[in-house]
Write a protein that holds these residues in place. Structure first.
Motif, PDB file in Angstrom:
ATOM      1  N   VAL A  23       0.863  -1.186   0.000  1.00  0.00           N
ATOM      2  CA  VAL A  23       0.000   0.000   0.000  1.00  0.00           C
ATOM      3  C   VAL A  23       0.897   1.233   0.000  1.00  0.00           C
ATOM      4  O   VAL A  23       1.605   1.496   0.967  1.00  0.00           O
ATOM      5  CB  VAL A  23      -0.939   0.008   1.232  1.00  0.00           C
ATOM      6  N   ASP A  24       0.879   1.972  -1.094  1.00  0.00           N
ATOM      7  CA  ASP A  24       1.749   3.141  -1.255  1.00  0.00           C
ATOM      8  C   ASP A  24       0.993   4.397  -0.813  1.00  0.00           C
ATOM      9  O   ASP A  24       0.170   4.935  -1.557  1.00  0.00           O
ATOM     10  CB  ASP A  24       2.195   3.248  -2.710  1.00  0.00           C
ATOM     11  N   ILE A  25       1.247   4.841   0.416  1.00  0.00           N
ATOM     12  CA  ILE A  25       0.591   6.022   0.978  1.00  0.00           C
ATOM     13  C   ILE A  25       1.587   7.172   0.942  1.00  0.00           C
ATOM     14  O   ILE A  25       2.681   7.077   1.498  1.00  0.00           O
ATOM     15  CB  ILE A  25       0.112   5.761   2.413  1.00  0.00           C
ATOM     16  N   ARG A  26       1.200   8.249   0.263  1.00  0.00           N
ATOM     17  CA  ARG A  26       2.082   9.414   0.089  1.00  0.00           C
ATOM     18  C   ARG A  26       1.411  10.670   0.625  1.00  0.00           C
ATOM     19  O   ARG A  26       0.198  10.752   0.748  1.00  0.00           O
ATOM     20  CB  ARG A  26       2.377   9.626  -1.403  1.00  0.00           C
ATOM     21  N   VAL A  27       2.239  11.663   0.876  1.00  0.00           N
ATOM     22  CA  VAL A  27       1.744  12.971   1.297  1.00  0.00           C
ATOM     23  C   VAL A  27       1.781  13.912   0.097  1.00  0.00           C
ATOM     24  O   VAL A  27       2.690  13.840  -0.738  1.00  0.00           O
ATOM     25  CB  VAL A  27       2.573  13.535   2.483  1.00  0.00           C
ATOM     26  N   GLY A  28       0.762  14.751   0.007  1.00  0.00           N
ATOM     27  CA  GLY A  28       0.709  15.734  -1.060  1.00  0.00           C
ATOM     28  C   GLY A  28      -0.011  16.983  -0.585  1.00  0.00           C
ATOM     29  O   GLY A  28      -0.662  16.982   0.463  1.00  0.00           O
ATOM     30  N   THR A  29       0.120  18.047  -1.367  1.00  0.00           N
ATOM     31  CA  THR A  29      -0.523  19.319  -1.041  1.00  0.00           C
ATOM     32  C   THR A  29      -1.704  19.550  -1.972  1.00  0.00           C
ATOM     33  O   THR A  29      -1.574  19.432  -3.198  1.00  0.00           O
ATOM     34  CB  THR A  29       0.485  20.476  -1.176  1.00  0.00           C
ATOM     35  N   ALA A  68     -14.227  22.594   4.349  1.00  0.00           N
ATOM     36  CA  ALA A  68     -14.724  23.476   3.290  1.00  0.00           C
ATOM     37  C   ALA A  68     -13.660  23.578   2.200  1.00  0.00           C
ATOM     38  O   ALA A  68     -12.460  23.655   2.507  1.00  0.00           O
ATOM     39  CB  ALA A  68     -15.030  24.857   3.853  1.00  0.00           C
ATOM     40  N   ALA A  69     -14.101  23.576   0.946  1.00  0.00           N
ATOM     41  CA  ALA A  69     -13.174  23.592  -0.192  1.00  0.00           C
ATOM     42  C   ALA A  69     -12.149  24.719  -0.076  1.00  0.00           C
ATOM     43  O   ALA A  69     -10.945  24.497  -0.251  1.00  0.00           O
ATOM     44  CB  ALA A  69     -13.951  23.700  -1.499  1.00  0.00           C
ATOM     45  N   GLU A  70     -12.604  25.920   0.267  1.00  0.00           N
ATOM     46  CA  GLU A  70     -11.701  27.076   0.278  1.00  0.00           C
ATOM     47  C   GLU A  70     -10.636  26.989   1.370  1.00  0.00           C
ATOM     48  O   GLU A  70      -9.599  27.639   1.278  1.00  0.00           O
ATOM     49  CB  GLU A  70     -12.492  28.383   0.397  1.00  0.00           C
ATOM     50  N   GLU A  71     -10.873  26.181   2.391  1.00  0.00           N
ATOM     51  CA  GLU A  71      -9.897  26.034   3.477  1.00  0.00           C
ATOM     52  C   GLU A  71      -8.840  24.970   3.189  1.00  0.00           C
ATOM     53  O   GLU A  71      -7.874  24.846   3.933  1.00  0.00           O
ATOM     54  CB  GLU A  71     -10.620  25.666   4.781  1.00  0.00           C
ATOM     55  N   LEU A  72      -9.031  24.204   2.122  1.00  0.00           N
ATOM     56  CA  LEU A  72      -8.143  23.073   1.856  1.00  0.00           C
ATOM     57  C   LEU A  72      -6.923  23.408   1.008  1.00  0.00           C
ATOM     58  O   LEU A  72      -5.930  22.683   1.034  1.00  0.00           O
ATOM     59  CB  LEU A  72      -8.927  21.939   1.193  1.00  0.00           C
ATOM     60  N   ILE A  73      -6.985  24.493   0.239  1.00  0.00           N
ATOM     61  CA  ILE A  73      -5.879  24.847  -0.647  1.00  0.00           C
ATOM     62  C   ILE A  73      -4.609  25.057   0.183  1.00  0.00           C
ATOM     63  O   ILE A  73      -4.615  25.792   1.170  1.00  0.00           O
ATOM     64  CB  ILE A  73      -6.188  26.118  -1.458  1.00  0.00           C
ATOM     65  N   GLY A  74      -3.534  24.380  -0.218  1.00  0.00           N
ATOM     66  CA  GLY A  74      -2.265  24.506   0.470  1.00  0.00           C
ATOM     67  C   GLY A  74      -2.099  23.543   1.639  1.00  0.00           C
ATOM     68  O   GLY A  74      -1.040  23.497   2.250  1.00  0.00           O
ATOM     69  N   ARG A  75      -3.118  22.769   1.938  1.00  0.00           N
ATOM     70  CA  ARG A  75      -3.066  21.830   3.061  1.00  0.00           C
ATOM     71  C   ARG A  75      -2.507  20.481   2.612  1.00  0.00           C
ATOM     72  O   ARG A  75      -2.843  19.990   1.540  1.00  0.00           O
ATOM     73  CB  ARG A  75      -4.472  21.656   3.606  1.00  0.00           C
ATOM     74  N   GLN A  76      -1.657  19.890   3.432  1.00  0.00           N
ATOM     75  CA  GLN A  76      -1.129  18.566   3.119  1.00  0.00           C
ATOM     76  C   GLN A  76      -2.090  17.482   3.593  1.00  0.00           C
ATOM     77  O   GLN A  76      -2.722  17.612   4.641  1.00  0.00           O
ATOM     78  CB  GLN A  76       0.239  18.356   3.760  1.00  0.00           C
ATOM     79  N   VAL A  77      -2.193  16.417   2.777  1.00  0.00           N
ATOM     80  CA  VAL A  77      -3.040  15.271   3.095  1.00  0.00           C
ATOM     81  C   VAL A  77      -2.290  13.993   2.733  1.00  0.00           C
ATOM     82  O   VAL A  77      -1.262  14.034   2.053  1.00  0.00           O
ATOM     83  CB  VAL A  77      -4.387  15.317   2.337  1.00  0.00           C
ATOM     84  N   MET A  78      -2.832  12.871   3.180  1.00  0.00           N
ATOM     85  CA  MET A  78      -2.257  11.575   2.858  1.00  0.00           C
ATOM     86  C   MET A  78      -3.218  10.832   1.939  1.00  0.00           C
ATOM     87  O   MET A  78      -4.436  10.954   2.085  1.00  0.00           O
ATOM     88  CB  MET A  78      -2.018  10.779   4.142  1.00  0.00           C
ATOM     89  N   ALA A  79      -2.663  10.064   1.000  1.00  0.00           N
ATOM     90  CA  ALA A  79      -3.500   9.322   0.064  1.00  0.00           C
ATOM     91  C   ALA A  79      -2.798   8.052  -0.399  1.00  0.00           C
ATOM     92  O   ALA A  79      -1.574   8.007  -0.469  1.00  0.00           O
ATOM     93  CB  ALA A  79      -3.836  10.199  -1.153  1.00  0.00           C
ATOM     94  N   VAL A  80      -3.608   7.042  -0.717  1.00  0.00           N
ATOM     95  CA  VAL A  80      -3.090   5.835  -1.363  1.00  0.00           C
ATOM     96  C   VAL A  80      -2.961   6.170  -2.847  1.00  0.00           C
ATOM     97  O   VAL A  80      -3.939   6.566  -3.481  1.00  0.00           O
ATOM     98  CB  VAL A  80      -4.036   4.632  -1.161  1.00  0.00           C
ATOM     99  N   VAL A  81      -1.746   6.023  -3.379  1.00  0.00           N
ATOM    100  CA  VAL A  81      -1.499   6.425  -4.769  1.00  0.00           C
ATOM    101  C   VAL A  81      -1.383   5.245  -5.733  1.00  0.00           C
ATOM    102  O   VAL A  81      -1.226   5.456  -6.933  1.00  0.00           O
ATOM    103  CB  VAL A  81      -0.247   7.324  -4.891  1.00  0.00           C
ATOM    104  N   ASN A  82      -1.487   4.001  -5.233  1.00  0.00           N
ATOM    105  CA  ASN A  82      -1.316   2.873  -6.151  1.00  0.00           C
ATOM    106  C   ASN A  82      -2.551   1.995  -6.292  1.00  0.00           C
ATOM    107  O   ASN A  82      -2.447   0.827  -6.650  1.00  0.00           O
ATOM    108  CB  ASN A  82      -0.074   2.045  -5.784  1.00  0.00           C
TER     109      ASN A  82
END
Length: 123
Positions: A23-29, A68-82
């Motif tokens: 499970v490839d979990i990465r951080v992104g903005t 809220a959508a407008e509060e998420l810009i620039g925020r880092q999150v984690m996601a499964v990328v594979n």
């Protein structure tokens, strides 16, 4: 977000470390977040930048109760990328954005406590 959010009652089956590594979990903005009125359940369309190797990926996330959508810009999150991409209405969701249920079962996004370079893999 995938179906089973009510897994809190018991832990999942034991797995080997090699299974975890699959499970490839990465951080992104998050670079873009907008409402997704075509979705069956309230959701947001996200574009997440995972750095120079993985690049920008799209995700549909049922996170509207706590985020809220407008509060998420620039925020880092984690996601499964594979995972293979999934068609969700008119959107091809390329990554699974991760979160935890709050006391009411609504999603709270999972994120690193401190800023880290985009594309870093969870270990």
């Amino acid at each position: 977000m995938h179906a089973n959010h009510d897994e809190a009652a018991s832990a999942a089956d034991t797995i080997g470390f090699d299974d975890f590594l699959k499970v490839d979990i990465r951080v992104g903005t998050i670079v873009s977040a907008e409402s997704f009125p075509e979705a069956r359940k309230p959701a947001l369309k996200l574009v997440i930048d995972f750095g120079p190797v993985i690049g920008r990926k799209k995700s549909s996330a049922q996170i509207t109760e706590n985020h809220a959508a407008e509060e998420l810009i620039g925020r880092q999150v984690m996601a499964v990328v594979n995972f293979p991409p999934r068609q969700i209405g008119p959107v091809m969701s390329e990554v699974l954005t991760l979160g935890f249920p709050d006391a009411q079962g609504k999603v709270v996004l999972a994120a690193p406590v401190l800023g880290v370079p985009d594309g870093g893999r969870l270990f």
